[in-house]
Motif scaffolding. Structure first.
Motif, PDB file in Angstrom:
ATOM      1  N   SER A   1      33.777  56.123  44.885  1.00 58.88           N
ATOM      2  CA  SER A   1      35.211  55.927  44.641  1.00 58.88           C
ATOM      3  C   SER A   1      35.944  55.563  45.930  1.00 58.88           C
ATOM      4  N   VAL A   2      35.429  55.995  47.056  1.00 58.34           N
ATOM      5  CA  VAL A   2      36.072  55.731  48.342  1.00 58.34           C
ATOM      6  C   VAL A   2      35.869  54.276  48.771  1.00 58.34           C
ATOM      7  N   VAL A   3      34.713  53.732  48.480  1.00 58.19           N
ATOM      8  CA  VAL A   3      34.385  52.381  48.953  1.00 58.19           C
ATOM      9  C   VAL A   3      34.354  51.354  47.814  1.00 58.19           C
ATOM     10  N   ALA A   4      34.930  51.686  46.688  1.00 59.00           N
ATOM     11  CA  ALA A   4      34.859  50.808  45.506  1.00 59.00           C
ATOM     12  C   ALA A   4      35.384  49.406  45.792  1.00 59.00           C
ATOM     13  N   ASN A   5      36.513  49.297  46.455  1.00 60.98           N
ATOM     14  CA  ASN A   5      37.072  47.968  46.740  1.00 60.98           C
ATOM     15  C   ASN A   5      36.141  47.158  47.639  1.00 60.98           C
ATOM     16  N   ASP A   6      35.536  47.828  48.614  1.00 57.90           N
ATOM     17  CA  ASP A   6      34.582  47.144  49.494  1.00 57.90           C
ATOM     18  C   ASP A   6      33.370  46.643  48.711  1.00 57.90           C
ATOM     19  N   LEU A   7      32.918  47.447  47.750  1.00 56.95           N
ATOM     20  CA  LEU A   7      31.747  47.079  46.960  1.00 56.95           C
ATOM     21  C   LEU A   7      32.048  45.897  46.049  1.00 56.95           C
ATOM     22  N   VAL A   8      33.243  45.883  45.452  1.00 56.28           N
ATOM     23  CA  VAL A   8      33.635  44.762  44.587  1.00 56.28           C
ATOM     24  C   VAL A   8      33.608  43.461  45.387  1.00 56.28           C
ATOM     25  N   LYS A   9      34.128  43.523  46.616  1.00 53.76           N
ATOM     26  CA  LYS A   9      34.139  42.324  47.463  1.00 53.76           C
ATOM     27  C   LYS A   9      32.726  41.939  47.907  1.00 53.76           C
ATOM     28  N   ALA A  10      31.944  42.916  48.337  1.00 58.82           N
ATOM     29  CA  ALA A  10      30.608  42.631  48.868  1.00 58.82           C
ATOM     30  C   ALA A  10      29.684  42.053  47.814  1.00 58.82           C
ATOM     31  N   PHE A  11      29.773  42.586  46.591  1.00 58.89           N
ATOM     32  CA  PHE A  11      28.861  42.139  45.535  1.00 58.89           C
ATOM     33  C   PHE A  11      29.521  41.163  44.568  1.00 58.89           C
ATOM     34  N   GLN A  12      30.778  40.853  44.806  1.00 61.09           N
ATOM     35  CA  GLN A  12      31.549  39.952  43.944  1.00 61.09           C
ATOM     36  C   GLN A  12      31.323  40.315  42.476  1.00 61.09           C
ATOM     37  N   THR A  13      31.668  41.559  42.167  1.00 62.82           N
ATOM     38  CA  THR A  13      31.413  42.080  40.827  1.00 62.82           C
ATOM     39  C   THR A  13      32.715  42.531  40.178  1.00 62.82           C
ATOM     40  N   THR A  14      32.601  43.048  38.984  1.00 64.67           N
ATOM     41  CA  THR A  14      33.769  43.451  38.207  1.00 64.67           C
ATOM     42  C   THR A  14      33.951  44.970  38.242  1.00 64.67           C
ATOM     43  N   ALA A  15      35.117  45.392  37.793  1.00 57.69           N
ATOM     44  CA  ALA A  15      35.398  46.825  37.691  1.00 57.69           C
ATOM     45  C   ALA A  15      34.452  47.485  36.688  1.00 57.69           C
ATOM     46  N   ARG A  16      34.083  46.767  35.659  1.00 60.41           N
ATOM     47  CA  ARG A  16      33.150  47.301  34.655  1.00 60.41           C
ATOM     48  C   ARG A  16      31.788  47.623  35.288  1.00 60.41           C
ATOM     49  N   THR A  17      31.276  46.702  36.077  1.00 56.53           N
ATOM     50  CA  THR A  17      30.007  46.928  36.765  1.00 56.53           C
ATOM     51  C   THR A  17      30.128  48.083  37.747  1.00 56.53           C
ATOM     52  N   MET A  18      31.258  48.174  38.422  1.00 56.95           N
ATOM     53  CA  MET A  18      31.480  49.277  39.362  1.00 56.95           C
ATOM     54  C   MET A  18      31.516  50.614  38.627  1.00 56.95           C
ATOM     55  N   GLY A  19      32.111  50.625  37.451  1.00 58.78           N
ATOM     56  CA  GLY A  19      32.118  51.849  36.652  1.00 58.78           C
ATOM     57  C   GLY A  19      30.712  52.279  36.274  1.00 58.78           C
TER      58      GLY A  19
END
Length: 192
Positions: A35-53
């Protein structure tokens, strides 16, 4: 002579508790870390909020699925071996997560972390039941849970500081390295 030995045993159990409490700290640290690095992960993997969930929830699926095996392994292999082996898995998962070039590798890393940290609490409870008196057990379980709460705080504050300074990848690699050092401490200090 007998009382001197008793005093040494009573002191040593606190060292065992300290090492296992540190392991439990990392259980909660890992639980909230995404949850702390979620925004960084979305950018790094160019993924969606659904995948992050889904990436965040895979930890909980693994954790829940391993509760019965964690008890069985603790009874058959012993808590020391169970915690040592499981933290080794979590350590590898954290490092792999930090090195992940794709979201699929990140999923594998996160699955390993979930599997690894899932086998810390139950073996720790077994060890506490063996090393502490019955009237001390509830207090020790409460202290252990408080240490988990400190892990939550550290995941939200310390990891944010680390990720902001070092980047999320190096932060997870360092966390994996710290967990690996903890593997050695568990193996050397904890006794069933």
């Amino acid at each position: 002579m007998q009382s001197e030995l008793s005093v040494k045993v009573l002191r040593y159990r606190w060292l065992i508790f300290l090492v296992l409490a540190l392991a439990y700290f990392f259980v909660y640290f890992h639980r909230l870390s995404l949850s702390v690095v979620a925004n960084d992960l979305v950018k790094a993997f160019q993924t969606t909020a659904r995948t992050m969930g889904l990436l965040g929830s895979v930890y909980f699926y693994c954790y829940a699925a391993m509760q019965i095996p964690a008890g069985l392994l603790s009874d058959s292999l012993g808590p020391r071996k169970t915690v040592t082996f499981s933290l080794l898995i979590a350590s590898a998962g954290s490092v792999l997560f930090g090195l992940a070039a794709t979201i699929n590798i990140a999923f594998i890393g996160r699955i390993l972390v979930g599997l690894g940290v899932s086998m810390v609490f139950i073996p720790t409870m077994k060890i506490l039941s063996q090393w502490f008196r019955a009237q001390e057990f509830a207090r020790m379980a409460g202290i252990l849970n408080a240490v988990g709460g400190i892990g939550v705080f550290a995941a939200t504050w310390l990891l944010a500081l680390m990720a902001g300074t070092l980047g999320w990848r190096l932060s997870f690699e360092l966390i994996g390295g710290c967990t690996f050092l903890l593997v050695g401490l568990v193996w050397l200090i904890v006794m069933d």
